[in-house]
Design a protein around this motif. Structure first.
Motif, PDB file in Angstrom:
ATOM      1  N   ILE A   1       0.852  -1.183   0.000  1.00  0.00           N
ATOM      2  CA  ILE A   1       0.000   0.000   0.000  1.00  0.00           C
ATOM      3  C   ILE A   1       0.892   1.239   0.000  1.00  0.00           C
ATOM      4  CG2 ILE A   1      -1.683   1.322   1.372  1.00  0.00           C
ATOM      5  CD1 ILE A   1      -2.843  -1.232   0.098  1.00  0.00           C
ATOM      6  N   PRO A   2       0.617   2.214  -0.867  1.00  0.00           N
ATOM      7  CA  PRO A   2       1.408   3.445  -0.869  1.00  0.00           C
ATOM      8  C   PRO A   2       1.009   4.328   0.324  1.00  0.00           C
ATOM      9  CG  PRO A   2      -0.328   3.577  -2.504  1.00  0.00           C
ATOM     10  CD  PRO A   2      -0.386   2.190  -1.921  1.00  0.00           C
ATOM     11  N   GLN A   3       1.716   4.143   1.417  1.00  0.00           N
ATOM     12  CA  GLN A   3       1.375   4.791   2.684  1.00  0.00           C
ATOM     13  C   GLN A   3       1.227   6.308   2.567  1.00  0.00           C
ATOM     14  OE1 GLN A   3       1.185   3.173   6.016  1.00  0.00           O
ATOM     15  NE2 GLN A   3       0.816   1.432   4.687  1.00  0.00           N
TER      16      GLN A   3
ATOM     17  N   LEU B   1       0.613   8.188  -0.056  1.00  0.00           N
ATOM     18  CA  LEU B   1      -0.553   8.546  -0.868  1.00  0.00           C
ATOM     19  C   LEU B   1      -1.840   8.354  -0.076  1.00  0.00           C
ATOM     20  CD1 LEU B   1      -1.943   9.393  -3.467  1.00  0.00           C
ATOM     21  CD2 LEU B   1      -1.723   7.011  -4.266  1.00  0.00           C
ATOM     22  N   VAL B   2      -1.968   7.256   0.622  1.00  0.00           N
ATOM     23  CA  VAL B   2      -3.174   7.014   1.417  1.00  0.00           C
ATOM     24  C   VAL B   2      -3.332   8.090   2.485  1.00  0.00           C
ATOM     25  CG1 VAL B   2      -4.308   5.453   3.050  1.00  0.00           C
ATOM     26  CG2 VAL B   2      -3.276   4.543   0.962  1.00  0.00           C
ATOM     27  N   ARG B   3      -2.259   8.421   3.152  1.00  0.00           N
ATOM     28  CA  ARG B   3      -2.335   9.477   4.172  1.00  0.00           C
ATOM     29  C   ARG B   3      -2.808  10.791   3.566  1.00  0.00           C
ATOM     30  NH1 ARG B   3       1.973   6.605   6.622  1.00  0.00           N
ATOM     31  NH2 ARG B   3       3.555   7.613   5.354  1.00  0.00           N
ATOM     32  N   LYS B   4      -2.245  11.154   2.403  1.00  0.00           N
ATOM     33  CA  LYS B   4      -2.647  12.399   1.749  1.00  0.00           C
ATOM     34  C   LYS B   4      -4.117  12.370   1.335  1.00  0.00           C
ATOM     35  CE  LYS B   4       0.894  12.616  -1.194  1.00  0.00           C
ATOM     36  NZ  LYS B   4       1.847  13.142  -2.180  1.00  0.00           N
ATOM     37  N   LEU B   5      -4.569  11.245   0.795  1.00  0.00           N
ATOM     38  CA  LEU B   5      -5.974  11.119   0.382  1.00  0.00           C
ATOM     39  C   LEU B   5      -6.921  11.252   1.568  1.00  0.00           C
ATOM     40  CD1 LEU B   5      -5.605   8.135  -2.094  1.00  0.00           C
ATOM     41  CD2 LEU B   5      -6.339  10.454  -2.712  1.00  0.00           C
TER      42      LEU B   5
END
Length: 117
Positions: A95-97, A99-103
């Motif tokens: 999982i692209p950590q 990117l997920v946090r930013k989303l």
């Protein structure tokens, strides 16, 4: 479909490959919005804040983040299957950590908050 009472129950009921990715998603979401309330809503792990929420779920070949701020990061999302507030992450890739946090932050706090990441 089984009814889950906790996110741990939901994750434990998935395939081993999905479990690993779901744990990664959970970690990214919790680090982005540690104040969020973790619940099961509509059968999926959901993270609620006063202004918004995000959820995640598992499928046979991917896991998905639902309700994220898709419009905020179109270039970064090109590598993933997306549609109507949903990003699908293949089970065979981490999982692209970031990117997920930013989303999640953009959805729950606002797009300007992601500038500090």
């Amino acid at each position: 479909m089984p009814e889950f009472t906790t996110v741990d129950d939901y994750i434990a009921a998935q395939s081993p490959a999905a479990q690993m990715r779901l744990r990664e998603l959970r970690e990214a979401i919790r680090s982005a919005v540690p104040e969020a309330t973790e619940v099961i809503s509509y059968g999926m792990p959901t993270y609620k804040l006063p202004v918004s929420f995000v959820s995640f779920g598992a499928a046979k070949r991917h896991c998905a983040l639902y309700g994220s701020a898709m419009d905020a990061f179109p270039d970064e999302l090109r590598a993933y299957d997306t549609g109507r507030g949903t990003v699908r992450f293949p089970l065979d890739q981490p999982i692209p950590q970031d990117l997920v946090r930013k989303l999640v932050i953009a959805k729950t706090v606002g797009p300007d908050a992601t500038r500090k990441l």
